[in-house]
Structure formats: structure tokens, C-alpha cells
Design a protein around this motif. Structure first.
Motif, PDB file in Angstrom:
ATOM      1  N   LEU A  61     -16.609   7.256  36.486  1.00 39.72           N
ATOM      2  CA  LEU A  61     -15.373   6.930  37.061  1.00 39.72           C
ATOM      3  C   LEU A  61     -15.745   6.120  37.975  1.00 39.72           C
ATOM      4  CD1 LEU A  61     -13.004   5.160  35.751  1.00 39.72           C
ATOM      5  CD2 LEU A  61     -12.027   6.437  36.347  1.00 39.72           C
ATOM      6  N   ALA A  62     -15.581   6.640  38.662  1.00 39.10           N
ATOM      7  CA  ALA A  62     -15.853   5.953  40.493  1.00 39.10           C
ATOM      8  C   ALA A  62     -17.843   5.133  40.494  1.00 39.10           C
ATOM      9  CB  ALA A  62     -16.620   7.647  41.467  1.00 39.10           C
ATOM     10  N   GLY A  89     -16.580   1.359  41.290  1.00 38.20           N
ATOM     11  CA  GLY A  89     -17.420   1.228  42.865  1.00 38.20           C
ATOM     12  C   GLY A  89     -18.727  -0.332  42.026  1.00 38.20           C
ATOM     13  N   SER A  90     -18.996  -0.060  41.099  1.00 36.54           N
ATOM     14  CA  SER A  90     -20.273  -0.505  40.617  1.00 36.54           C
ATOM     15  C   SER A  90     -20.196  -1.613  40.498  1.00 36.54           C
ATOM     16  CB  SER A  90     -21.686  -0.517  39.947  1.00 36.54           C
ATOM     17  OG  SER A  90     -21.229   0.030  38.747  1.00 36.54           O
ATOM     18  N   GLY A  91     -18.759  -1.873  40.100  1.00 34.49           N
ATOM     19  CA  GLY A  91     -18.272  -3.427  39.418  1.00 34.49           C
ATOM     20  C   GLY A  91     -17.769  -4.200  40.514  1.00 34.49           C
ATOM     21  N   LEU A  92     -16.473  -3.168  41.471  1.00 32.21           N
ATOM     22  CA  LEU A  92     -16.203  -4.270  42.397  1.00 32.21           C
ATOM     23  C   LEU A  92     -17.381  -4.397  43.517  1.00 32.21           C
ATOM     24  CD1 LEU A  92     -13.062  -1.995  42.949  1.00 32.21           C
ATOM     25  CD2 LEU A  92     -13.204  -3.991  42.103  1.00 32.21           C
ATOM     26  N   SER A  93     -18.207  -4.279  43.355  1.00 37.51           N
ATOM     27  CA  SER A  93     -19.192  -4.583  43.960  1.00 37.51           C
ATOM     28  C   SER A  93     -20.448  -5.825  44.132  1.00 37.51           C
ATOM     29  CB  SER A  93     -20.528  -3.712  44.843  1.00 37.51           C
ATOM     30  OG  SER A  93     -20.407  -2.170  45.799  1.00 37.51           O
ATOM     31  N   ILE A  94     -20.456  -5.340  42.375  1.00 34.58           N
ATOM     32  CA  ILE A  94     -21.121  -7.077  41.785  1.00 34.58           C
ATOM     33  C   ILE A  94     -19.920  -7.841  41.507  1.00 34.58           C
ATOM     34  CG2 ILE A  94     -21.800  -7.824  39.231  1.00 34.58           C
ATOM     35  CD1 ILE A  94     -24.205  -6.307  40.537  1.00 34.58           C
ATOM     36  N   VAL A 128     -14.225   1.391  28.636  1.00 35.04           N
ATOM     37  CA  VAL A 128     -14.537   0.316  29.737  1.00 35.04           C
ATOM     38  C   VAL A 128     -16.062   0.066  29.823  1.00 35.04           C
ATOM     39  CG1 VAL A 128     -14.603   0.834  32.241  1.00 35.04           C
ATOM     40  CG2 VAL A 128     -12.261   0.889  30.855  1.00 35.04           C
ATOM     41  N   ALA A 129     -16.817   1.784  29.774  1.00 36.54           N
ATOM     42  CA  ALA A 129     -18.013   1.405  30.325  1.00 36.54           C
ATOM     43  C   ALA A 129     -19.647   0.854  30.283  1.00 36.54           C
ATOM     44  CB  ALA A 129     -18.541   2.844  30.167  1.00 36.54           C
ATOM     45  N   PRO A 130     -18.514   0.671  28.213  1.00 33.81           N
ATOM     46  CA  PRO A 130     -20.031  -0.746  27.500  1.00 33.81           C
ATOM     47  C   PRO A 130     -19.823  -2.058  28.427  1.00 33.81           C
ATOM     48  CG  PRO A 130     -19.475   0.718  25.739  1.00 33.81           C
ATOM     49  CD  PRO A 130     -17.941   0.685  27.157  1.00 33.81           C
ATOM     50  N   ILE A 131     -18.339  -2.343  28.722  1.00 35.20           N
ATOM     51  CA  ILE A 131     -18.206  -3.752  28.633  1.00 35.20           C
ATOM     52  C   ILE A 131     -18.161  -4.575  30.345  1.00 35.20           C
ATOM     53  CG2 ILE A 131     -16.080  -5.500  28.972  1.00 35.20           C
ATOM     54  CD1 ILE A 131     -14.489  -3.798  26.703  1.00 35.20           C
ATOM     55  N   LEU A 132     -18.115  -3.698  30.815  1.00 35.81           N
ATOM     56  CA  LEU A 132     -18.646  -3.212  32.551  1.00 35.81           C
ATOM     57  C   LEU A 132     -20.287  -3.299  32.569  1.00 35.81           C
ATOM     58  CD1 LEU A 132     -16.769  -1.640  35.141  1.00 35.81           C
ATOM     59  CD2 LEU A 132     -18.933  -1.887  35.580  1.00 35.81           C
ATOM     60  N   LEU A 133     -20.704  -2.621  31.983  1.00 39.38           N
ATOM     61  CA  LEU A 133     -22.063  -2.836  31.669  1.00 39.38           C
ATOM     62  C   LEU A 133     -22.662  -4.185  31.353  1.00 39.38           C
ATOM     63  CD1 LEU A 133     -23.142   1.000  31.113  1.00 39.38           C
ATOM     64  CD2 LEU A 133     -22.783  -0.338  33.943  1.00 39.38           C
ATOM     65  N   LEU A 134     -22.291  -4.263  30.800  1.00 40.33           N
ATOM     66  CA  LEU A 134     -22.308  -5.830  29.744  1.00 40.33           C
ATOM     67  C   LEU A 134     -22.521  -6.494  30.673  1.00 40.33           C
ATOM     68  CD1 LEU A 134     -24.429  -7.224  27.531  1.00 40.33           C
ATOM     69  CD2 LEU A 134     -21.716  -7.314  26.566  1.00 40.33           C
ATOM     70  N   LEU A 171     -16.562 -13.464  34.105  1.00 41.42           N
ATOM     71  CA  LEU A 171     -17.453 -12.408  34.017  1.00 41.42           C
ATOM     72  C   LEU A 171     -17.406 -11.000  35.180  1.00 41.42           C
ATOM     73  CD1 LEU A 171     -20.953 -12.846  32.568  1.00 41.42           C
ATOM     74  CD2 LEU A 171     -19.455 -12.010  31.256  1.00 41.42           C
ATOM     75  N   ALA A 172     -17.040 -11.570  35.860  1.00 37.15           N
ATOM     76  CA  ALA A 172     -16.584 -11.327  37.167  1.00 37.15           C
ATOM     77  C   ALA A 172     -15.084 -10.590  37.278  1.00 37.15           C
ATOM     78  CB  ALA A 172     -16.740 -12.043  38.667  1.00 37.15           C
ATOM     79  N   SER A 173     -14.828 -11.854  37.095  1.00 38.89           N
ATOM     80  CA  SER A 173     -12.773 -11.321  36.687  1.00 38.89           C
ATOM     81  C   SER A 173     -12.753  -9.967  35.422  1.00 38.89           C
ATOM     82  CB  SER A 173     -12.027 -12.475  36.108  1.00 38.89           C
ATOM     83  OG  SER A 173     -12.143 -13.667  37.176  1.00 38.89           O
ATOM     84  N   LEU A 174     -13.432 -10.538  34.746  1.00 33.62           N
ATOM     85  CA  LEU A 174     -13.593  -9.252  33.329  1.00 33.62           C
ATOM     86  C   LEU A 174     -13.426  -7.721  34.139  1.00 33.62           C
ATOM     87  CD1 LEU A 174     -13.151  -8.077  30.420  1.00 33.62           C
ATOM     88  CD2 LEU A 174     -15.215  -8.667  29.849  1.00 33.62           C
ATOM     89  N   ILE A 175     -14.850  -8.028  34.820  1.00 31.93           N
ATOM     90  CA  ILE A 175     -15.175  -6.641  36.200  1.00 31.93           C
ATOM     91  C   ILE A 175     -14.142  -6.117  36.983  1.00 31.93           C
ATOM     92  CG2 ILE A 175     -16.905  -5.497  37.772  1.00 31.93           C
ATOM     93  CD1 ILE A 175     -19.035  -7.813  36.416  1.00 31.93           C
ATOM     94  N   THR A 176     -13.575  -7.036  37.352  1.00 33.85           N
ATOM     95  CA  THR A 176     -12.675  -6.967  38.276  1.00 33.85           C
ATOM     96  C   THR A 176     -11.240  -6.018  37.395  1.00 33.85           C
ATOM     97  OG1 THR A 176     -12.833  -8.381  39.891  1.00 33.85           O
ATOM     98  CG2 THR A 176     -10.599  -7.793  40.237  1.00 33.85           C
ATOM     99  N   GLY A 177     -11.183  -6.864  36.242  1.00 33.27           N
ATOM    100  CA  GLY A 177      -9.569  -6.304  35.637  1.00 33.27           C
ATOM    101  C   GLY A 177     -10.072  -4.893  35.081  1.00 33.27           C
TER     102      GLY A 177
END
Length: 296
Positions: A33-34, A38-43, A165-171, A210-216
Motif C-alpha cells: 500500500l505504501a 507513494g508512487s501514485g502521489l508522486s506521478i 486499487v493496484a490495477p487501476i492505479l498502475l494502469l 488520470l492524475a485525479s483518479l490516482i489521487t482519489g
């Protein structure tokens, strides 16, 4: 011992059941999860800084975190947050509602106006922050859970939520990585990018969503963890330069590593008590950001 950790991960029968449970059910989901958050917020931070051409832009500046927090606190306040999925789902719905509200404000005369988007996000975020404070004032029993959500917390890492969360965030992250060249051109100005063949409006619209989706998604499973999306892109820009073809993957990896270290510190500094990881990222991020600001 390291041998027990490896044995638990490999499914060895020589590891005590208690240690297997701790490693596989508590530690591993939390580390994953970390990494994801962490990677999603940075992207997302890199993308918002490129789209808005503002070095202070970060994932929460458009009010998405505030919307997610409102959704989570409503679920907590109504006592429907007992399920491991209910509170993250309510948070994601709140983030999504704010995302589309800010997008509607920023979409003017057929294109995405970055100034309107930024100002609209700040105003919407301020409104929802006020709503959060109002709801916390009304809460009694659930006050501690609400504050943990506000400060960011990885202690409730849940394998089911991670699997969603993982598949959506990574995609979404991969799709943003593919836009690296376009971000380089947009950073020089919309007119220049258009002359060089970039469909600026479409790229901005897709990247914002996409960036908003990752943040959400990040907010929905961890609460509001500040400074990751602001600090990590700046560090990577200093280390590797402004080319988004390198900046995006570097931020992805460094953001994941940074939040893992922050989470370890949150568990160790006052053990057996635990500090919310958002407090750790702020305690590290604020002085480092001031230092970077003074140096360059």
C-alpha cells in the motif's frame, strides 16, 4: 530473522504460524500500500506541475483530498465505516465528485483553462475543508478515526482494497508515462505544443482525469498524506533534470521508496504507539522543501 521472512514469503512450513500471519497479513499489505500510494502521489504531482506549469502544484491542490476526506468522515460519522471497503468507497466517491466539479469549473469555452482549474480547485478545496471541520466538531465517538484519516494513515492496509486499487492505479500511471513527450512540449507553452503537433486540450483533459483518479484512489485507502506529491517531483527534477521521460519513472520509484521509509519511521519512533504517516511526511517534507527552496 531474515530467513523467517524469506521462508514466509516462499511458503515454507518451518516458519511459525504467528510470524507468517504478521508478515503476510500485516506487513506485506502495508508495504504494498505504501508503494502504491507513494508512487501514485508522486506521478500525480509531476503531472499537475506540468499541466498547470506551477512548481507548487501537487495532487491535493485541486481539492480532491478534501472531497475524499468528506466522504470518509461521512461514512465514519454514520457508523458505516466498520467494513474495510465502506470508508474507502465513500472517500473515492467524494474525491470523484470534487474531481468532476473542479473539471467543470476549469473547462471554459471548449478547452481546459489551467488558471480557472487551479483557482477553482483551491476554492472548492477550501469549502470542503470547512465542511470537514464542521463535521469533526459534530462527531464524538468517531473523532479519533476522523483525525487519523485527516493526517494520513496506512495501518488499515487491507488486501481486498489493494487488489481493487493496484490495477487501476498502475494502469493510470502507465498511461501517464506514455504522455511524457507531450508533457515536455506543454511545459514550453500551449502554443508551441500545438505547433509541434500536440493535441493540447485532449492531453490535458486525459491527464487531469488520470492524475485525479490516482489521487482519489490514494486518498480512499490512506487518507490525506501530504508533501509526497510536492517534494518528490522536485527532488527528482534536481537529480535527473526536467525531461518527463525520466522524471515520471524516477518519481514513481522514489515516491514509493519514500513512503515505505516514512511508514517504517511512523511505527518505530514511538513504538509501541504509532504516529500517523502523514505527520512523518510533513515533518520530513517541510524542512527539506524549505532547504531546496533556499538552495535553488
Amino acid at each position: 530473522p531474515l530467513s523467517h521472512i524469506v521462508g514466509a514469503l516462499m511458503g515454507s512450513e518451518g516458519v511459525p504460524v504467528t510470524e507468517q500471519t504478521i508478515i503476510l497479513s500485516l506487513r506485506l499489505p502495508r508495504i504494498i500500500l505504501a508503494m502504491l500510494v507513494g508512487s501514485g502521489l508522486s506521478i500525480a504531482g509531476v503531472v499537475f506541475q506540468a499541466l498547470l506549469r506551477n512548481p507548487l502544484a501537487e495532487p491535493y491542490i485541486l481539492g480532491i483530498s478534501s472531497g475524499g476526506t468528506v466522504g470518509a468522515i461521512i461514512a465514519i460519522g454514520l457508523s458505516v465505516g466498520a467494513s474495510a471497503i465502506t470508508t474507502p468507497l465513500a472517500s473515492f466517491i467524494g474525491s470523484g465528485a470534487v474531481m468532476f466539479l473542479v473539471y467543470t469549473i476549469g473547462h471554459r469555452r471548449g478547452h481546459l483553462d489551467t488558471n480557472a482549474l487551479l483557482l477553482g480547485g483551491v476554492m472548492v478545496g477550501a469549502f470542503f475543508n470547512a465542511a470537514v471541520l464542521l463535521m469533526i466538531a459534530v462527531l464524538n465517538q468517531e473523532l479519533r478515526n476522523a483525525f487519523l484519516w485527516l493526517m494520513g494513515n496506512l495501518s488499515s492496509a487491507n488486501p481486498d482494497a489493494i487488489l481493487v486499487v493496484a490495477p487501476i492505479l498502475l494502469l493510470a500511471s502507465c498511461l501517464l508515462l506514455l504522455q511524457a513527450r507531450n508533457f515536455n512540449l506543454i511545459s514550453t507553452g500551449d502554443e508551441t505544443a500545438i505547433q509541434l503537433g500536440v493535441e493540447v486540450t485532449q492531453v490535458k483533459r486525459l491527464s487531469y482525469l488520470l492524475a485525479s483518479l490516482i489521487t482519489g484512489l490514494g486518498v480512499s485507502v490512506s487518507g490525506g498524506i501530504g508533501f509526497v506529491g510536492l517534494l518528490i517531483p522536485h527532488i527528482c527534477r534536481m537529480l535527473f533534470g526536467p525531461d518527463h521521460r525520466l522524471l515520471l519513472p524516477a518519481s514513481f520509484l522514489l515516491g514509493a521508496s519514500f513512503l515505505i521509509v516514512a511508514d517504517i519511521l511512523s511505527r518505530m519512533l514511538l513504538a509501541p504507539s504509532e504516529i500517523p504517516v502523514g505527520a512523518i511526511t510533513a515533518a520530513i517534507g517541510a524542512p527539506v522543501f524549505v532547504y531546496l527552496l533556499k538552495k535553488s
